[in-house]
Design an enzyme around this catalytic site. Structure first.
Site, PDB file in Angstrom:
ATOM      1  N   TRP A  95       9.634  -4.069  -1.254  1.00  0.00           N
ATOM      2  CA  TRP A  95       8.941  -4.294  -2.539  1.00  0.00           C
ATOM      3  C   TRP A  95       7.467  -4.638  -2.358  1.00  0.00           C
ATOM      4  CZ3 TRP A  95      12.977  -7.932  -5.430  1.00  0.00           C
ATOM      5  CH2 TRP A  95      14.174  -7.219  -5.587  1.00  0.00           C
ATOM      6  N   HIS A 119       4.814  -3.548  10.072  1.00  0.00           N
ATOM      7  CA  HIS A 119       4.469  -2.577   9.027  1.00  0.00           C
ATOM      8  C   HIS A 119       2.990  -2.217   9.147  1.00  0.00           C
ATOM      9  CE1 HIS A 119       3.759  -0.775   5.126  1.00  0.00           C
ATOM     10  NE2 HIS A 119       5.057  -0.585   5.039  1.00  0.00           N
ATOM     11  N   GLU A 154       0.755  -1.915   7.062  1.00  0.00           N
ATOM     12  CA  GLU A 154      -0.145  -2.753   6.254  1.00  0.00           C
ATOM     13  C   GLU A 154      -0.430  -4.073   6.965  1.00  0.00           C
ATOM     14  OE1 GLU A 154       2.168  -2.429   2.669  1.00  0.00           O
ATOM     15  OE2 GLU A 154       1.589  -0.317   2.535  1.00  0.00           O
ATOM     16  N   GLY A 211       2.331   5.480   0.113  1.00  0.00           N
ATOM     17  CA  GLY A 211       1.695   5.237  -1.174  1.00  0.00           C
ATOM     18  C   GLY A 211       0.775   6.352  -1.636  1.00  0.00           C
ATOM     19  N   SER A 213       6.249   7.686   0.879  1.00  0.00           N
ATOM     20  CA  SER A 213       6.409   8.479  -0.345  1.00  0.00           C
ATOM     21  C   SER A 213       7.810   9.088  -0.486  1.00  0.00           C
ATOM     22  CB  SER A 213       5.328   9.562  -0.456  1.00  0.00           C
ATOM     23  OG  SER A 213       4.044   8.959  -0.563  1.00  0.00           O
ATOM     24  N   GLY A 260       8.995   2.311  -0.438  1.00  0.00           N
ATOM     25  CA  GLY A 260       8.071   1.371  -1.064  1.00  0.00           C
ATOM     26  C   GLY A 260       8.116   1.507  -2.578  1.00  0.00           C
ATOM     27  N   GLY A 261       7.140   2.207  -3.133  1.00  0.00           N
ATOM     28  CA  GLY A 261       6.973   2.302  -4.585  1.00  0.00           C
ATOM     29  C   GLY A 261       8.251   2.641  -5.339  1.00  0.00           C
TER      30      GLY A 261
HETATM   31  P1  13P Z   1       5.777   4.211  -0.298  1.00  0.00           P
HETATM   32  O1  13P Z   1       7.225   4.586  -0.457  1.00  0.00           O
HETATM   33  O2  13P Z   1       5.213   3.531  -1.525  1.00  0.00           O
HETATM   34  O3  13P Z   1       4.942   5.342   0.176  1.00  0.00           O
HETATM   35  O4  13P Z   1       5.706   3.078   0.836  1.00  0.00           O
HETATM   36  C1  13P Z   1       6.340   3.304   2.050  1.00  0.00           C
HETATM   37  C2  13P Z   1       6.359   2.037   2.815  1.00  0.00           C
HETATM   38  O5  13P Z   1       5.341   1.588   3.293  1.00  0.00           O
HETATM   39  C3  13P Z   1       7.642   1.326   2.958  1.00  0.00           C
HETATM   40  O6  13P Z   1       7.539   0.310   3.888  1.00  0.00           O
END
Ligand code: 13P
Length: 264
Positions: A16, A101, A103, A179, A218, A239-240
């Site tokens: 999330w 991750h 990020e 993302g 994605s 993610g999203g």
């Molecule tokens: P998205 O599914 O938003 O591209 O993010 C992937 C992600 O970083 C899951 O850890």
């Protein structure tokens, strides 16, 4: 066909990230839990922000959905303001924890070595680490995809044994696909998954067959089935799309269908 497919239970993990309120978390979990009981062949895990872990732990008790943290400290406890230890994650009911991750690597300067220490710390406390690896667009265009994934994985293999991957999960998350709405093609992802499994296999063939390798970047309801049909894609790190119960459940159903296909 990879003969390990039938022994690897598909995992769909919803990361999330830094999203949610108590109200939205309650609504999202209600939507997921309404249908999760029909999807017991796969494993469904959610990764809320730390402050909602206790709340979600109460909601998933006696359900098939399991819980994970988005990060952990490489320390056990003590004077580390703002950090969360592996023991704390276990204490509130986590089974999994995401480690490294992109990020965290990008915005928080996490080195391969720090990620390797976090991975070891998670295992020490009985958590299942989900090790994220993946290249940037510039690295892919420079032909460095395997070198980057190999280096990130290599740092962990240098700290923990390859056998540790029998109790761990790897997620291939190309940074350029996160993302952006631009997922890796099933063939691109499958090729990197084979490489990653091969790297583990050079040291421990049993662990290589057992380790689940998730694809992230994605993943949506519309592309999940094609990605998950690949023999070395054992699930998704989402993610999203994990913030929308209906979309997340569509991905979970695609993973469940994959199991049916593998069993013939
Ligand atoms: P998205 O599914 O938003 O591209 O993010 C992937 C992600 O970083 C899951 O850890």
């Amino acid at each position: 066909m990879d003969e390990g497919l039938d022994v690897r239970r598909a995992l769909v993990a919803g990361n999330w990230k830094m999203n949610g309120t108590r109200v939205s978390v309650g609504a999202l979990m209600e939507g997921i839990l309404r249908q999760a009981g029909d999807l017991r062949d796969i494993e469904i895990a959610v990764f809320p922000p730390f402050v909602y872990l206790g709340m979600v732990a109460d909601l998933v008790r006696h359900t098939p959905v399991v819980l994970g943290g988005q990060d952990l400290s490489d320390h056990d406890s003590g004077a580390y303001t703002g950090e969360i230890g592996a023991g704390m994650l276990r204490d509130v009911g986590c089974r999994y924890v995401i480690v490294g991750h992109s990020e965290r690597r990008q915005y928080h300067g996490e080195s391969d070595e720090l990620v390797a220490r976090k991975f070891a710390r998670a295992l020490e406390h009985g958590l299942v680490p989900i090790l994220c690896v993946g290249e940037t667009l510039a690295e892919r265009e420079a032909g460095e995809t395997e070198a980057v994934a190999g280096r990130q994985l290599g740092a962990v293999l240098a700290t923990s044994t390859a056998a540790a991957f029998q109790q761990a999960v790897i997620a291939y998350e190309p940074v350029w696909a996160i993302g952006t709405g631009r997922n890796a093609t099933p063939e691109q992802a499958q090729a990197v998954h084979v490489f990653i499994r091969g790297q583990v296999g050079l040291r421990d063939p049993v662990a290589a067959r057992a380790v689940r390798i998730l694809y992230g970047g994605s993943v949506k309801g519309g592309n999940a089935a094609a990605l998950l049909a690949q023999p070395d894609i054992d699930g998704g790190l989402v993610g999203g799309a994990s913030l929308d119960a209906a979309e997340f459940l569509t991905i979970c159903r695609a993973a469940a269908t994959r199991i049916g296909a593998a069993q013939g």
